[in-house]
Write an enzyme that holds these catalytic residues in place. Structure first.
Site, mmCIF file in Angstrom:
data_model
loop_
_atom_site.group_PDB
_atom_site.id
_atom_site.type_symbol
_atom_site.label_atom_id
_atom_site.label_comp_id
_atom_site.label_asym_id
_atom_site.label_seq_id
_atom_site.Cartn_x
_atom_site.Cartn_y
_atom_site.Cartn_z
ATOM 1 N N ASP A 150 64.256 18.698 -46.320
ATOM 2 C CA ASP A 150 63.008 18.033 -45.930
ATOM 3 C C ASP A 150 63.072 17.565 -44.476
ATOM 4 O OD1 ASP A 150 60.914 18.049 -47.700
ATOM 5 O OD2 ASP A 150 61.574 16.300 -48.835
ATOM 6 N N LYS B 2 56.405 23.559 -55.665
ATOM 7 C CA LYS B 2 57.642 23.940 -54.964
ATOM 8 C C LYS B 2 58.498 24.838 -55.863
ATOM 9 C CE LYS B 2 57.291 19.868 -52.085
ATOM 10 N NZ LYS B 2 57.638 18.483 -51.811
ATOM 11 N N GLN C 138 61.528 13.835 -54.082
ATOM 12 C CA GLN C 138 60.076 13.752 -53.908
ATOM 13 C C GLN C 138 59.657 12.306 -53.642
ATOM 14 O OE1 GLN C 138 57.867 16.448 -53.882
ATOM 15 N NE2 GLN C 138 56.354 14.932 -53.236
#
Ligand code: NAP
Length: 294
Positions: A120, A53, A97
């Site tokens: 997200d 990322k 994460q």
């Protein structure tokens, strides 16, 4: 012969479009999009995902910040880091994460993220907005699948779509997005899960099958009709001594049997998987332009 839906080239196209947007923002003296990531612990797979990322941010010209925290961090301290990112005006969006170490609640942490920065798309406010058809950050996998259908010009209107799997990150959002009055969308959707007794009977009636159950090669050739569109979301490591890593990645579709009958199909690897980082970059660009929450 099916058209192979290539997630690698499509994700690259999206990244290049985003890089061009960033170039224009810079040219006009605007604010450079800034994505942050919180990584708790030293799990190898999570480190690799976050590393990917960060690299993607560099590629498109975003700023990125990585907060690496010890695996034994307590929940209150982690929530304070989340609050700092919520309050940091330079950071447009950020991710935590997952998975988190077992002593930390992913639900609590996700719900602490300000929905405006939840690139997200896991916060209940974003999920709720998506369900209501309001502007929202759509999470990575459903976003990626919708992009693949759109960019390959797959007709969805009036089609019967069978989604196999009802998880809150793949099956359920896909069933909602494809049933919505939109393009892609306007499908008649059937959702199957582990308690559905007649999946084959249903999948044989499908124009589109989205396989997202996590059982390698579940969807076999005798379960689909000629001309079906197949999106294979599954990724499972299956032991394979002939591979250097000792495993092969398998999708939920028995590719050799289904591909000859399909009109479009996504391979594994190289189909849905590569789209996830492109989705995150897309949402971060939206966040920096304040296009979802105005
Ligand atoms: P999950 O949370 O384990 O959900 C699996 C779903 O499949 C559940 O709804 C389950 O039903 C259903 N299911 C299980 N066995 C079934 C069976 N025999 N027949 C019909 N339905 C069955 O998995 P997930 O997170 O949605 O992920 C699914 C797969 O996609 C995994 O292989 C995962 O690694 C992969 N994945 C890939 C990407 C990507 O970027 N390509 C992203 C996310 C996930 P119940 O609800 O009844 O238990």
């Amino acid at each position: 012969m099916a058209t192979i839906i290539n997630g690698v080239t499509t994700a690259q196209d999206i990244k290049d479009e985003i890089a061009e947007s960033v170039r224009q923002i810079k040219e006009q003296g605007g604010k450079i999009p800034h994505l942050a990531a919180i990584l708790v612990g030293d799990d190898g797979a999570s480190q690799a995902y976050v590393g990917g990322k960060v690299k993607a941010c560099e590629y498109v010209g975003f700023k990125s910040t990585l907060k690496e925290l010890d695996a034994d961090i307590d929940e209150e301290t982690l929530l304070q880091v989340v609050d700092q990112l919520n309050d940091d005006a330079d950071i447009d969006g950020y991710i935590v994460q997952l998975p988190l170490p077992a002593h930390l609640s992913a639900r609590k942490v996700t719900e602490r993220i300000r929905p405006e920065k939840d690139v997200d798309g896991f916060h209940p406010v974003n999920v709720g907005r998506m369900v209501k058809g309001l502007p929202a950050y759509v999470s990575a996998t459903p976003f990626g699948i919708m992009q693949l259908l759109e960019r390959y010009g797959v007709e969805t209107e009036g089609k019967h779509c069978v989604v196999i799997g009802r998880s809150d990150i793949v099956g359920t959002p896909m069933s909602i997005l494809l049933s919505r009055k939109s393009k892609p969308g306007n499908c008649t959707v059937t959702v199957c899960h582990s308690r559905t007794p007649n999946i084959k009977e249903l999948s044989l009636q499908a124009d589109i099958v989205i396989a997202a159950l996590g059982i390698p090669e579940f969807l076999t050739g005798d379960m689909v009709s000629e001309g079906v569109v197949v999106i294979d979301v599954g990724i499972t490591r299956v032991p394979d001594a002939t591979r250097p890593r000792g495993y092969a990645l398998k999708g939920d579709v028995k590719y050799d049997e289904v591909e000859p009958k399909a009109s479009y199909i996504t391979p594994v690897p190289g189909g849905v998987g590569p789209m996830t980082i492109a989705a995150l970059l897309h949402n971060t660009l939206l966040a920096s332009k304040k296009e979802i929450y105005q």
